[in-house]
Structure formats: structure tokens, C-alpha cells
Design an enzyme around this catalytic site. Structure first.
Site, PDB file in Angstrom:
ATOM      1  N   ILE A  65       0.864  -1.176   0.000  1.00 26.30           N
ATOM      2  CA  ILE A  65       0.000   0.000   0.000  1.00 26.30           C
ATOM      3  C   ILE A  65       0.904   1.231   0.000  1.00 26.30           C
ATOM      4  O   ILE A  65       2.060   1.164   0.413  1.00 26.30           O
ATOM      5  CB  ILE A  65      -0.990   0.016   1.192  1.00 26.30           C
ATOM      6  CG1 ILE A  65      -0.267  -0.069   2.537  1.00 26.30           C
ATOM      7  CG2 ILE A  65      -2.003  -1.100   1.066  1.00 26.30           C
ATOM      8  CD1 ILE A  65      -1.221  -0.019   3.738  1.00 26.30           C
ATOM      9  N   ASP A  66       0.393   2.340  -0.497  1.00 25.76           N
ATOM     10  CA  ASP A  66       1.205   3.539  -0.706  1.00 25.76           C
ATOM     11  C   ASP A  66       1.833   4.034   0.588  1.00 25.76           C
ATOM     12  O   ASP A  66       1.270   3.852   1.682  1.00 25.76           O
ATOM     13  CB  ASP A  66       0.350   4.668  -1.302  1.00 25.76           C
ATOM     14  CG  ASP A  66      -0.244   4.311  -2.652  1.00 25.76           C
ATOM     15  OD1 ASP A  66       0.250   3.346  -3.274  1.00 25.76           O
ATOM     16  OD2 ASP A  66      -1.187   4.995  -3.075  1.00 25.76           O
ATOM     17  N   ARG A  67       2.947   4.717   0.448  1.00 26.48           N
ATOM     18  CA  ARG A  67       3.698   5.190   1.607  1.00 26.48           C
ATOM     19  C   ARG A  67       2.870   6.033   2.584  1.00 26.48           C
ATOM     20  O   ARG A  67       2.939   5.808   3.795  1.00 26.48           O
ATOM     21  CB  ARG A  67       4.930   5.971   1.131  1.00 26.48           C
ATOM     22  CG  ARG A  67       5.839   6.379   2.277  1.00 26.48           C
ATOM     23  CD  ARG A  67       7.205   6.818   1.798  1.00 26.48           C
ATOM     24  NE  ARG A  67       8.134   6.835   2.925  1.00 26.48           N
ATOM     25  CZ  ARG A  67       9.449   6.866   2.816  1.00 26.48           C
ATOM     26  NH1 ARG A  67      10.010   6.868   1.628  1.00 26.48           N
ATOM     27  NH2 ARG A  67      10.216   6.875   3.887  1.00 26.48           N
ATOM     28  N   VAL A  69      -0.214   5.937   3.196  1.00 31.24           N
ATOM     29  CA  VAL A  69      -1.423   5.213   3.605  1.00 31.24           C
ATOM     30  C   VAL A  69      -1.090   4.300   4.780  1.00 31.24           C
ATOM     31  O   VAL A  69      -0.001   3.731   4.850  1.00 31.24           O
ATOM     32  CB  VAL A  69      -1.990   4.395   2.419  1.00 31.24           C
ATOM     33  CG1 VAL A  69      -3.235   3.620   2.821  1.00 31.24           C
ATOM     34  CG2 VAL A  69      -2.280   5.318   1.239  1.00 31.24           C
ATOM     35  N   ARG A 168      -7.083   6.852  -4.661  1.00 33.50           N
ATOM     36  CA  ARG A 168      -6.764   8.275  -4.543  1.00 33.50           C
ATOM     37  C   ARG A 168      -7.188   9.054  -5.782  1.00 33.50           C
ATOM     38  O   ARG A 168      -7.835  10.107  -5.684  1.00 33.50           O
ATOM     39  CB  ARG A 168      -5.258   8.433  -4.292  1.00 33.50           C
ATOM     40  CG  ARG A 168      -4.803   7.759  -3.009  1.00 33.50           C
ATOM     41  CD  ARG A 168      -3.289   7.600  -2.930  1.00 33.50           C
ATOM     42  NE  ARG A 168      -2.610   8.897  -2.865  1.00 33.50           N
ATOM     43  CZ  ARG A 168      -1.289   9.034  -2.839  1.00 33.50           C
ATOM     44  NH1 ARG A 168      -0.509   7.949  -2.905  1.00 33.50           N
ATOM     45  NH2 ARG A 168      -0.741  10.220  -2.772  1.00 33.50           N
TER      46      ARG A 168
END
Length: 233
Positions: A65-67, A69, A168
Site C-alpha cells: 500500500i502507498d507510503r 497510507v 486516490r
């Protein structure tokens, strides 16, 4: 941004095959060009300390998962579990649930977003485009409204596809930018560099025991998340 360490790692579930942790915003799941220590190495260190393993420890990265998040990330503790989990994610046999805080909305309590996204590698950003654009990939998610505060709406989001920055960019395109997500249209960033997108839960059939498993992560400790958490959702 805060970072997970072996001392403060939030372990949500562990057995002989799987380790699930609550990633802090700011953690990178796997090593990248920043050179920052990834969560995968923190997990290895934690296992090594807990089980007094002096040598190499296995912790296979299954998904990311994105940094900025937070939320559930699952690691495989054996190569067998890793290959089976990889297959489950590839075959879309894993259900992921996200929470997102967006500006206060008055509208339909649930909906489905279908867009075509193209990734800009240089900017590490995706954008909505037409279906005939080179490299465009169909992107689909479902969402429903869980609650409102004075300024924000809490959405539960289920991504159907797994595209780069999908939640997003799709929410932003639908005029619902995630709080703090400056990259995708939020008016201001969060002081700690996080965004209010949280991987709330992961559900799957266990790759070895074949038992249904659902891992749920409490949201970060801040005023907005705490307001919604108190509602007992």
C-alpha cells in the site's frame, strides 16, 4: 512521518504461515530508490527477535500500500505461503476494505466508479483518461458512506481492480479528494505527511489452513480518525 520499528510494530495476526501488521503512514512496504528501510526488513527483525533467530529470516512481500497510507499489510512467513498468497491476490480472491476521509458530501450513500487510468512513471502519479489512450487500464471501485463529521465524510471503499494510486485518483476525479492528499487535489497536506486513507481490513481464505481469515486494523490516532472510531463502526 512516524515509522514502524521492531519495538513498536503493530502485529494484528500471526501464525506459522502469515504475519499481518498495521502499517504506519510513512512506512514503505518494500525497498525503493529512496533507500529508506522498508517495513519488510522491520518485520524480519521483529521475527528474529521474538524467535531468537540469529540468521536470515523469511518475510515475503505479498502486496503493498502507498507510503502515506496506513493499515493492514500481510507478509508470508514461508515460501509456500508466499506462492499461495501471490496466487490469491493475482486471482482476486482477496477482499480489501479501505476507509477514506473526504470533504463533507451530500449525495448518494453508495456508488461505483469506473474510469480508465494511465500512470505517469516520471511523476509517480496516475490520471483519469479515455479508454483509447495508450497504456490506459480500466479501474473500478465501489464505495459507501459510513458516517459524517462536521467537515468530513467517512467512506468505505472496496477496490475491484488494483491499479496504481487507484482509490486516490478515482475519488479525486469524483470531486472527493482524500484529506491530506496534496498530490490528488486536497487543498492542504497533513502535518505528518500522511493522507486519510486507511487499509481497514483484508479478508481471504487462509492459504494453508483453508479457514476464512479477516484481519482488521484500527485507524491511526488522530482527531479525525478518533472521531469516527468512537462511533463504533
Amino acid at each position: 512521518m512516524p515509522h514502524s520499528t521492531a519495538k513498536n510494530l503493530q502485529v494484528l495476526y500471526e501464525d506459522n504461515h502469515i504475519l499481518a501488521v498495521n502499517k504506519q503512514s510513512g512506512d514503505i512496504v518494500q525497498g525503493d530508490r529512496t533507500g529508506d528501510s522498508p517495513l519488510s526488513e522491520v518485520v524480519k527483525e521483529w521475527i528474529g527477535i521474538k524467535y531468537q533467530k540469529p540468521g536470515n529470516v523469511f518475510a515475503g512481500v505479498v502486496h503493498r500500500i502507498d507510503r502515506p497510507v496506513s493499515g493492514v499489510v500481510i507478509f508470508a512467513k514461508t515460501s509456500k505461503a508466499l506462492s499461495r498468497l501471490n496466487e490469491k491476490f493475482k486471482e482476486k480472491e482477496v477482499q480489501k476494505t479501505y476507509w477514506a476521509c473526504v470533504p463533507l458530501q451530500v449525495g448518494l450513500p453508495n456508488g461505483k466508479l469506473l474510469d480508465f487510468l494511465v500512470k505517469d512513471e516520471a511523476k509517480n502519479k496516475s490520471r483519469v483518461t479515455g479508454p483509447s489512450t495508450k497504456g490506459a487500464k480500466q479501474s473500478e471501485l465501489e464505495y459507501k458512506v459510513l458516517a459524517h463529521s462536521e467537515k468530513y465524510t467517512l467512506l468505505e471503499v472496496h477496490p475491484i481492480t488494483g491499479r496504481h494510486h487507484q482509490i486516490r485518483v478515482q475519488l479525486a476525479h469524483a470531486k472527493m479528494p482524500i484529506r491530506g492528499d496534496l498530490k490528488y487535489g486536497a487543498p492542504r497536506s497533513n502535518p505528518d505527511g500522511s493522507i486519510h486513507l486507511h487499509a481497514r481490513a483484508v479478508s481471504l481464505i487462509h492459504p494453508v489452513t483453508k479457514v476464512e481469515l479477516k484481519v482488521v486494523a484500527p485507524p491511526p490516532d488522530d482527531t479525525i480518525w478518533n472521531y469516527f472510531a468512537r462511533l463504533g463502526l
